[in-house]
Design a protein around this motif. Structure first.
Motif, PDB file in Angstrom:
ATOM      1  N   ALA A 104      11.470  32.028  79.272  1.00 20.65           N
ATOM      2  CA  ALA A 104      11.849  32.517  80.596  1.00 20.65           C
ATOM      3  C   ALA A 104      11.105  33.702  80.920  1.00 20.65           C
ATOM      4  O   ALA A 104      10.483  33.893  81.913  1.00 20.65           O
ATOM      5  CB  ALA A 104      13.423  32.728  80.738  1.00 20.65           C
ATOM      6  N   PRO A 105      10.854  34.673  79.946  1.00 16.79           N
ATOM      7  CA  PRO A 105      10.068  35.714  80.064  1.00 16.79           C
ATOM      8  C   PRO A 105       8.560  35.450  80.525  1.00 16.79           C
ATOM      9  O   PRO A 105       7.949  36.340  81.055  1.00 16.79           O
ATOM     10  CB  PRO A 105       9.965  36.576  79.070  1.00 16.79           C
ATOM     11  CG  PRO A 105      11.271  36.021  78.047  1.00 16.79           C
ATOM     12  CD  PRO A 105      11.259  34.607  78.642  1.00 16.79           C
ATOM     13  N   LEU A 106       8.057  34.263  80.410  1.00 12.20           N
ATOM     14  CA  LEU A 106       6.725  33.933  80.850  1.00 12.20           C
ATOM     15  C   LEU A 106       6.448  33.693  82.273  1.00 12.20           C
ATOM     16  O   LEU A 106       5.190  33.563  82.566  1.00 12.20           O
ATOM     17  CB  LEU A 106       6.363  32.798  79.942  1.00 12.20           C
ATOM     18  CG  LEU A 106       6.383  32.730  78.389  1.00 12.20           C
ATOM     19  CD1 LEU A 106       6.247  31.517  77.392  1.00 12.20           C
ATOM     20  CD2 LEU A 106       5.516  33.883  77.745  1.00 12.20           C
ATOM     21  N   GLY A 107       7.367  33.469  82.928  1.00 12.36           N
ATOM     22  CA  GLY A 107       7.568  33.193  84.429  1.00 12.36           C
ATOM     23  C   GLY A 107       7.074  31.758  84.645  1.00 12.36           C
ATOM     24  O   GLY A 107       6.002  31.412  84.787  1.00 12.36           O
ATOM     25  N   ILE A 108       8.045  31.003  84.263  1.00 11.00           N
ATOM     26  CA  ILE A 108       8.139  29.362  84.313  1.00 11.00           C
ATOM     27  C   ILE A 108       8.828  28.868  85.695  1.00 11.00           C
ATOM     28  O   ILE A 108       9.845  29.274  85.729  1.00 11.00           O
ATOM     29  CB  ILE A 108       8.713  28.635  83.147  1.00 11.00           C
ATOM     30  CG1 ILE A 108       8.020  29.229  81.745  1.00 11.00           C
ATOM     31  CG2 ILE A 108       8.470  27.327  83.188  1.00 11.00           C
ATOM     32  CD1 ILE A 108       6.633  28.967  81.626  1.00 11.00           C
ATOM     33  N   GLU A 109       7.982  28.260  86.446  1.00  7.14           N
ATOM     34  CA  GLU A 109       8.522  27.895  87.804  1.00  7.14           C
ATOM     35  C   GLU A 109       9.703  26.967  87.696  1.00  7.14           C
ATOM     36  O   GLU A 109      10.607  27.062  88.356  1.00  7.14           O
ATOM     37  CB  GLU A 109       7.446  27.309  88.860  1.00  7.14           C
ATOM     38  CG  GLU A 109       7.993  26.662  90.248  1.00  7.14           C
ATOM     39  CD  GLU A 109       6.724  26.336  91.071  1.00  7.14           C
ATOM     40  OE1 GLU A 109       6.713  26.538  92.140  1.00  7.14           O
ATOM     41  OE2 GLU A 109       6.078  25.176  90.513  1.00  7.14           O
ATOM     42  N   LEU A 110       9.634  26.149  86.832  1.00  8.67           N
ATOM     43  CA  LEU A 110      10.631  24.870  86.898  1.00  8.67           C
ATOM     44  C   LEU A 110      10.643  24.291  85.457  1.00  8.67           C
ATOM     45  O   LEU A 110       9.474  24.286  84.934  1.00  8.67           O
ATOM     46  CB  LEU A 110      10.780  23.892  87.847  1.00  8.67           C
ATOM     47  CG  LEU A 110       9.570  23.261  88.171  1.00  8.67           C
ATOM     48  CD1 LEU A 110       9.399  21.992  87.364  1.00  8.67           C
ATOM     49  CD2 LEU A 110       9.315  23.008  89.625  1.00  8.67           C
ATOM     50  N   VAL A 111      11.608  23.871  84.909  1.00  9.49           N
ATOM     51  CA  VAL A 111      11.653  23.021  83.672  1.00  9.49           C
ATOM     52  C   VAL A 111      12.172  21.672  84.002  1.00  9.49           C
ATOM     53  O   VAL A 111      13.196  21.503  84.822  1.00  9.49           O
ATOM     54  CB  VAL A 111      12.583  23.500  82.554  1.00  9.49           C
ATOM     55  CG1 VAL A 111      12.874  22.662  81.515  1.00  9.49           C
ATOM     56  CG2 VAL A 111      12.031  24.769  82.067  1.00  9.49           C
ATOM     57  N   GLU A 112      11.505  20.611  84.034  1.00  8.72           N
ATOM     58  CA  GLU A 112      11.596  19.291  84.300  1.00  8.72           C
ATOM     59  C   GLU A 112      12.258  18.338  83.078  1.00  8.72           C
ATOM     60  O   GLU A 112      11.826  18.285  81.997  1.00  8.72           O
ATOM     61  CB  GLU A 112      10.533  18.659  84.723  1.00  8.72           C
ATOM     62  CG  GLU A 112      10.489  17.261  85.377  1.00  8.72           C
ATOM     63  CD  GLU A 112       9.107  16.667  86.093  1.00  8.72           C
ATOM     64  OE1 GLU A 112       8.433  17.827  86.641  1.00  8.72           O
ATOM     65  OE2 GLU A 112       9.119  15.600  86.387  1.00  8.72           O
ATOM     66  N   GLN A 113      13.412  17.748  83.587  1.00  2.59           N
ATOM     67  CA  GLN A 113      14.020  16.669  82.818  1.00  2.59           C
ATOM     68  C   GLN A 113      14.022  17.134  81.242  1.00  2.59           C
ATOM     69  O   GLN A 113      13.709  16.388  80.374  1.00  2.59           O
ATOM     70  CB  GLN A 113      13.423  15.263  82.773  1.00  2.59           C
ATOM     71  CG  GLN A 113      14.291  14.165  82.246  1.00  2.59           C
ATOM     72  CD  GLN A 113      15.543  14.006  83.045  1.00  2.59           C
ATOM     73  OE1 GLN A 113      15.564  13.934  84.338  1.00  2.59           O
ATOM     74  NE2 GLN A 113      16.733  13.866  82.387  1.00  2.59           N
ATOM     75  N   PRO A 114      14.979  18.111  80.937  1.00  2.63           N
ATOM     76  CA  PRO A 114      15.191  18.880  79.668  1.00  2.63           C
ATOM     77  C   PRO A 114      15.766  17.591  78.649  1.00  2.63           C
ATOM     78  O   PRO A 114      15.546  17.611  77.272  1.00  2.63           O
ATOM     79  CB  PRO A 114      15.827  19.816  79.654  1.00  2.63           C
ATOM     80  CG  PRO A 114      16.677  19.834  81.024  1.00  2.63           C
ATOM     81  CD  PRO A 114      15.691  18.882  81.781  1.00  2.63           C
ATOM     82  N   THR A 115      16.576  16.921  79.220  1.00  2.39           N
ATOM     83  CA  THR A 115      17.516  16.132  78.477  1.00  2.39           C
ATOM     84  C   THR A 115      17.270  14.576  78.521  1.00  2.39           C
ATOM     85  O   THR A 115      16.731  14.113  79.527  1.00  2.39           O
ATOM     86  CB  THR A 115      19.071  16.384  78.411  1.00  2.39           C
ATOM     87  OG1 THR A 115      19.426  16.286  79.775  1.00  2.39           O
ATOM     88  CG2 THR A 115      19.476  17.577  77.985  1.00  2.39           C
ATOM     89  N   CYS A 116      17.754  13.612  77.686  1.00  2.00           N
ATOM     90  CA  CYS A 116      17.883  12.388  77.685  1.00  2.00           C
ATOM     91  C   CYS A 116      18.388  12.072  79.351  1.00  2.00           C
ATOM     92  O   CYS A 116      19.271  12.465  79.782  1.00  2.00           O
ATOM     93  CB  CYS A 116      18.683  11.669  76.667  1.00  2.00           C
ATOM     94  SG  CYS A 116      19.138  10.019  76.851  1.00  2.00           S
ATOM     95  N   ALA A 117      17.837  10.939  79.999  1.00  2.00           N
ATOM     96  CA  ALA A 117      18.184  10.514  81.360  1.00  2.00           C
ATOM     97  C   ALA A 117      19.509  10.470  81.434  1.00  2.00           C
ATOM     98  O   ALA A 117      20.156  10.594  82.587  1.00  2.00           O
ATOM     99  CB  ALA A 117      17.435   9.523  81.761  1.00  2.00           C
ATOM    100  N   GLU A 118      20.250   9.716  80.592  1.00  2.00           N
ATOM    101  CA  GLU A 118      21.517   9.577  80.739  1.00  2.00           C
ATOM    102  C   GLU A 118      22.692  10.761  80.474  1.00  2.00           C
ATOM    103  O   GLU A 118      23.684  10.593  80.511  1.00  2.00           O
ATOM    104  CB  GLU A 118      22.104   8.420  79.763  1.00  2.00           C
ATOM    105  CG  GLU A 118      21.542   7.050  80.010  1.00  2.00           C
ATOM    106  CD  GLU A 118      19.972   6.819  79.568  1.00  2.00           C
ATOM    107  OE1 GLU A 118      19.571   7.548  78.826  1.00  2.00           O
ATOM    108  OE2 GLU A 118      19.178   6.015  80.246  1.00  2.00           O
ATOM    109  N   ASP A 119      21.857  11.769  79.656  1.00  6.25           N
ATOM    110  CA  ASP A 119      22.858  12.714  79.305  1.00  6.25           C
ATOM    111  C   ASP A 119      23.161  13.966  80.507  1.00  6.25           C
ATOM    112  O   ASP A 119      22.522  14.929  80.382  1.00  6.25           O
ATOM    113  CB  ASP A 119      22.279  13.466  78.043  1.00  6.25           C
ATOM    114  CG  ASP A 119      23.067  14.786  77.414  1.00  6.25           C
ATOM    115  OD1 ASP A 119      24.329  14.734  77.927  1.00  6.25           O
ATOM    116  OD2 ASP A 119      22.570  15.612  76.955  1.00  6.25           O
TER     117      ASP A 119
END
Ligand SMILES: [Mg+2]
Length: 351
Positions: A206-221
């Motif tokens: 987060a401190p690096l300045g990330i615009e978004l995080v996409e699909q961190p977990t398994c699709a069904e979770d």
């Protein structure tokens, strides 16, 4: 005007380098290419990539589905109105890439008969989109090298594919950020993490300045996805968890993600994508126009669709940039990370 015939072939382009994510590796684009023909001789074009790991479809199943299920269901139906799209979607379950392939060919024909570019037919205006470029999953050293190369080639928005290894992921993102302080960085985990790992990694990057995080977990979770979204300081974008309208309702109303990624190959084409985009706008959720590893026909459809809605504000349409030039003539102009559409009618594709 009625659909009377169709032809299937293959569109091929070699990739400049292998495309690697947490779930697959691809060396060349080899997609189904559809020509849909009407009783007045108008032709509409569609493309579908085989993305077994995501939609469950390979080239054989896409061709068979179009030939044996979708075409018989839409043959002879009058174009204009929703009936043909309802018939298309009712003809077979899932099979979203095969449906998308036929759907975009129908829209191509509809826009051609209205003598308009497809984006205008869909109510949009021509504009310039800035696509991100995908950095494949690899060792942190190789990812850093690829990211610097992409940035120096004019790509200021990078979508970095990361995997299950927490240390390598954080190291890759730290070194990319250190080398490229002004790049916009997106992270795509392609389902690599559980909720705890995701929140650990997000806290570190987060401190690096990330615009978004996409699909961190398994699709069904979905519970995991909701937990991450509730606690993450980086906005979360759902990709593999959202295929159709019902998925989008579940995700947005359940606050399981901040943003959603619409890909024609998941929605089954533009008809369903319009409904999802309208829902996202209503719920105040920004949309990414995404793509699989696709060539110029289906990327054209995605670009025209993305131009039809102001709430679609992230673009991941880099397939043609990752491949050697295709032989299919089209109206897309790629200038570094900018995509524009030159004067055309329909999709602007010519075989
Ligand atoms: Mg993704």
């Amino acid at each position: 005007m009625k659909i009377t015939d169709f032809k299937l072939s293959i569109i091929k382009s070699e990739l400049k380098k292998p495309f690697v994510t947490n779930i697959r590796r691809v060396d060349a684009i080899e997609d189904v290419l559809l020509t849909l023909i009407t009783d007045d001789g108008t032709k509409g074009y569609g493309e579908a990539p085989p993305t077994v790991a995501i939609t469950g479809e390979d080239i054989g199943t896409i061709e068979k589905t179009i030939k044996e299920r979708i075409f018989p269901a839409i043959k002879g139906l009058e174009l204009g109105g929703n009936d043909i799209f309802e018939a298309l979607h009712a003809s077979v379950t899932k099979s979203t890439s095969a449906k998308a392939c036929v759907d975009m060919a129908i829209y191509d024909i509809l826009a051609k008969s209205a003598n308009k570019p497809l984006y205008e037919y869909l109510g949009g205006k021509a504009k310039t989109l800035r696509t991100n470029l995908t950095i494949s999953l690899g060792s942190p050293e190789v990812m850093l090298k690829d990211a610097i190369e992409a940035y120096n080639d004019g790509f200021s928005v990078l979508k970095v594919k990361v995997g299950t290894d927490k240390k390598e992921c954080v190291e890759a993102m730290q070194s990319i950020r250190a080398a490229l302080p002004s790049a916009i960085l997106r992270v795509d985990a392609n389902q690599a993490w559980d909720a705890k790992t995701a929140l650990d990694i997000i806290e570190s990057i987060a401190p690096l300045g990330i615009e978004l995080v996409e699909q961190p977990t398994c699709a069904e979770d979905l519970a995991g996805l909701a937990e991450i979204t509730a606690h993450s300081s980086i906005p979360i974008l759902a990709d593999e968890s959202v295929f159709d309208y019902e998925d989008a309702v579940r995700i947005l109303d359940g606050r399981m993600a901040d943003y959603i990624n619409i890909k024609l190959m998941k929605t089954g084409g533009i008809y369903e994508a319009i409904k999802i985009a309208a829902l996202a706008k209503e719920r105040g959720a920004k949309v990414m126009m995404g793509s699989m590893l696709e060539s110029v026909v289906s990327i054209s459809a995605a670009v025209h669709f993305a131009m039809s809605d102001d709430n679609i504000c992230f673009y991941d349409l880099d397939g043609p940039l990752l491949a050697k030039p295709s032989s299919v003539k089209n109206a897309l102009i790629f200038e570094k990370d900018e995509i524009t559409v030159s004067e055309c009618i329909g999709l602007g594709v010519k075989l």
